[in-house]
Design an enzyme around this catalytic site. Structure first.
Site: not given
Ligand code: TYM
Length: 335
Positions: A111, A194, A197
């Protein structure tokens, strides 16, 4: 009862990768465990945000949780910034984590490489994520594979706290589906990346709120591999294998069944049918999302979520603050 926590950033839209990798599992885990699902608006601030958009995206992300089947009468849905214990604990974890540990995080490196300016918040992001999880004495964290390293750091920080101060927090387990079960859905335009969004190229993902015709177009224009055969082979055929995983997850059919049906019929029919299956997946989600547009509906759910989440977070934070040697306020007054 087992505790589950997960968070999703309100970055504007959610993709079928977010759904298949994480949110779909929220809807099954909510019947087996005490679940906390959080819209992590503070995490979104690590990169520039338009305030009006962030407000809208935060509410819409919560609406999408419900539209995807998270039941607010069963699971706790809330907004991270409503519970100030997250940021307070995060500071204590920043003072527990090592600079070198945070510097090794691959998401930070990726990032940071894409940003013109890199905020300190982007660097300390994993400490806030660890705070999110550890505040709720979490047993399991359903996430996609991209969060594995952050989960490992969370476990290290939990273990460090417990060995320094005695048992304070649960050491959580990651709940990451294998690739064939959605753990890492790849971009429709580049199967080595991957699905994300935040991608600049909207053809690389299907968003849960994309209209049916847009979905059809995106899937029809998804890149494929050389040859014509529909076969699961992530090494030789990464693009088709990714589409097959999506097909399998949205239809409930096995990869073998799909290969048998489409093996010899070329990519065209396979992609057309896949597009229809994805449209079938998102149609009820989009309908429920619209139904939740009544003013105040999602706000009421988030308010109820706050009332359930905050006391749990406060109990952990109080114990952690005492362990660190912070003086509770009442004692100062009582002197
Ligand atoms: P975020 O908002 O980027 O994504 C949300 C969830 O979607 C999953 N994900 C995917 N899974 C499979 N294939 C993909 N291409 C894909 N893109 C995204 C992510 O793994 C996530 O589970 N850091 C985290 C947010 C967060 C969080 C937490 C998660 C903050 N605090 C505490 C769990 C526990 C994030 O940026 O997810």
């Amino acid at each position: 009862m087992k505790r589950v926590f997960s968070g999703v950033q309100p970055s504007g839209l959610l993709t079928i990768g977010n759904y298949l990798g994480a949110i779909r599992n929220f809807t099954t885990l909510q019947h087996e465990a005490e679940c906390y699902f959080c819209v992590v608006d503070l995490h979104a601030l690590t990169v520039p945000q338009d305030p009006e958009e962030l407000r809208r995206n935060t509410l819409n992300t919560a609406r999408l949780f419900v539209a995807c089947g998270v039941d607010p009468t069963v699971a706790t849905i809330f907004v991270q910034s409503h519970v100030p214990e997250h940021t307070t604990f995060s500071w204590l974890l920043e003072c527990t984590a090592y600079y070198g540990e945070l510097r090794r995080m691959t998401q930070f490196k990726d990032k940071a490489a894409k940003q013109e300016v890199v905020t300190a918040g982007l660097f300390t992001y994993p400490a806030l994520m660890a705070a999110d999880i550890l505040l709720y004495q979490t047993d399991e964290v359903p996430v996609g594979e991209d969060q594995r390293q952050h989960l490992e750091l969370t476990r290290d920080l939990a273990t460090r706290l417990n060995s320094r101060f005695g048992p304070l927090v649960k050491v959580p387990e990651a709940y990451i589906p294998p690739r064939t079960a959605g753990g890492r859905i790849m971009s429709l335009q580049d199967p080595t990346e991957k699905m994300s969004k935040s991608s600049q190229d909207s053809r690389s993902y299907v968003a849960l709120l994309d209209p049916p015709d847009v979905i059809r177009k995106k899937i029809r224009s998804a890149v494929t591999d050389s040859g014509r055969e529909v076969r699961y082979d992530p090494e030789e055929k990464p693009a088709i294998s990714n589409l097959m995983v999506i097909y399998s997850l949205v239809s409930g059919e096995s990869l073998d069944t799909i290969a048998e049906r489409y093996g010899g019929s070329g990519y065209g029919k396979f992609k057309n049918d896949l597009a229809e299956r994805v449209v079938e997946l998102v149609t009820p989600i989009q309908r429920r999302f619209q139904e939740l547009s009544e003013p105040g509906a999602i706000e009421a759910i988030l308010e109820a979520g706050y009332s359930k989440a905050q006391p749990v977070a406060a109990a952990t934070l109080q114990a952690v603050q005492a362990a660190f040697g912070l003086v509770p306020r009442g004692q100062i007054r009582g002197e």
